[in-house]
Write a protein that holds these residues in place. Structure first.
Motif, PDB file in Angstrom:
ATOM      1  N   ASP A  34      -7.381  -3.786  15.829  1.00 16.64           N
ATOM      2  CA  ASP A  34      -8.536  -3.785  15.585  1.00 16.64           C
ATOM      3  C   ASP A  34      -8.740  -2.341  16.567  1.00 16.64           C
ATOM      4  O   ASP A  34      -9.595  -1.299  16.015  1.00 16.64           O
ATOM      5  N   TRP A  35      -8.091  -2.175  17.062  1.00 19.27           N
ATOM      6  CA  TRP A  35      -7.994  -1.166  18.609  1.00 19.27           C
ATOM      7  C   TRP A  35      -7.880   0.426  17.837  1.00 19.27           C
ATOM      8  O   TRP A  35      -8.303   1.372  18.253  1.00 19.27           O
ATOM      9  N   TYR A  36      -6.532   0.138  16.932  1.00 18.05           N
ATOM     10  CA  TYR A  36      -6.421   2.064  16.299  1.00 18.05           C
ATOM     11  C   TYR A  36      -7.149   1.891  15.224  1.00 18.05           C
ATOM     12  O   TYR A  36      -8.113   2.929  15.375  1.00 18.05           O
ATOM     13  N   ARG A  41      -8.930   7.968  12.622  1.00 18.91           N
ATOM     14  CA  ARG A  41      -8.597   7.750  11.487  1.00 18.91           C
ATOM     15  C   ARG A  41      -7.233   7.369  10.942  1.00 18.91           C
ATOM     16  O   ARG A  41      -6.548   8.184  10.674  1.00 18.91           O
ATOM     17  N   CYS A  42      -7.637   6.496   9.982  1.00 16.26           N
ATOM     18  CA  CYS A  42      -5.533   6.118   9.155  1.00 16.26           C
ATOM     19  C   CYS A  42      -6.039   4.643   8.197  1.00 16.26           C
ATOM     20  O   CYS A  42      -7.124   4.687   8.499  1.00 16.26           O
ATOM     21  N   ASN A  43      -5.370   4.506   7.824  1.00 11.86           N
ATOM     22  CA  ASN A  43      -5.841   3.551   6.825  1.00 11.86           C
ATOM     23  C   ASN A  43      -4.646   2.299   6.818  1.00 11.86           C
ATOM     24  O   ASN A  43      -3.849   2.219   7.541  1.00 11.86           O
ATOM     25  N   LEU A  54      -0.533   1.266   9.615  1.00 15.99           N
ATOM     26  CA  LEU A  54      -1.094   1.632   9.799  1.00 15.99           C
ATOM     27  C   LEU A  54      -0.545   2.994   9.136  1.00 15.99           C
ATOM     28  O   LEU A  54      -0.107   3.581   9.650  1.00 15.99           O
ATOM     29  N   CYS A  55      -1.223   3.507   8.030  1.00 11.27           N
ATOM     30  CA  CYS A  55      -1.134   5.375   7.712  1.00 11.27           C
ATOM     31  C   CYS A  55      -2.059   6.449   8.112  1.00 11.27           C
ATOM     32  O   CYS A  55      -3.181   6.270   8.318  1.00 11.27           O
ATOM     33  N   PHE A  56      -1.348   7.353   9.144  1.00  9.51           N
ATOM     34  CA  PHE A  56      -1.619   8.451   9.551  1.00  9.51           C
ATOM     35  C   PHE A  56      -1.326   9.723   8.824  1.00  9.51           C
ATOM     36  O   PHE A  56      -0.793   9.347   7.585  1.00  9.51           O
ATOM     37  N   LYS A  60       3.350   6.919   9.652  1.00  7.25           N
ATOM     38  CA  LYS A  60       2.627   5.453   9.724  1.00  7.25           C
ATOM     39  C   LYS A  60       3.374   4.543  11.581  1.00  7.25           C
ATOM     40  O   LYS A  60       4.497   5.999  11.972  1.00  7.25           O
ATOM     41  N   LEU A  61       1.872   3.608  11.176  1.00  5.39           N
ATOM     42  CA  LEU A  61       2.480   3.536  12.967  1.00  5.39           C
ATOM     43  C   LEU A  61       2.573   1.961  12.413  1.00  5.39           C
ATOM     44  O   LEU A  61       1.840   0.993  11.846  1.00  5.39           O
ATOM     45  N   ALA A  62       3.191   0.958  12.372  1.00  3.78           N
ATOM     46  CA  ALA A  62       3.809  -0.360  12.528  1.00  3.78           C
ATOM     47  C   ALA A  62       3.609  -1.207  13.369  1.00  3.78           C
ATOM     48  O   ALA A  62       3.863  -0.585  14.960  1.00  3.78           O
TER      49      ALA A  62
END
Length: 114
Positions: A34-36, A41-43, A54-56, A60-62
């Motif tokens: 929720d925070w990110y 803007r990410c999916n 999360l894809c930027f 990607k951020l795990a």
């Protein structure tokens, strides 16, 4: 930058290994997602109670729960098998984990599975 330099830079970049994702520890996956997603803007590529992807635009951020997944950097390299036995994960990727000299967890991913 000349056209020749730009072409050489592109060729050099094509031969470099890449960072697939960075995994950071979170206490609660949903709260972190929720925070990110509310601020950037990410999916959301994947999410469950132990981790989310999360894809930027460039990486990607795990978001990981530490007792399930270690915080780490994940590199993609054709030489992944030279680092150790690759394990197939539930998302279909194949990788192994190693430690760098400072003790950081590093995931080494097989490019055929990414």
């Amino acid at each position: 930058m000349s056209k020749q330099t730009a072409a050489t830079d592109k060729e050099t970049l094509a031969n470099l290994d890449s960072i697939n994702h960075i995994a950071i520890a979170v206490d609660d996956v949903q709260t972190a997602v929720d925070w990110y997603t509310e601020r950037f803007r990410c999916n959301i590529e994947y999410q469950d109670t132990t981790w989310a992807f999360l894809c930027f635009g460039n990486i990607k951020l795990a978001l990981v729960v530490p007792n399930q997944h270690p915080p780490h950097l994940a590199f993609v390299t054709p030489e992944a098998e030279s680092f150790g036995t690759l394990k197939t994960h539930r998302d279909g990727t194949r990788s192994c984990y190693v430690k760098d000299p400072a003790g950081n967890s590093v995931e080494i991913m097989d490019p055929e599975s990414v």
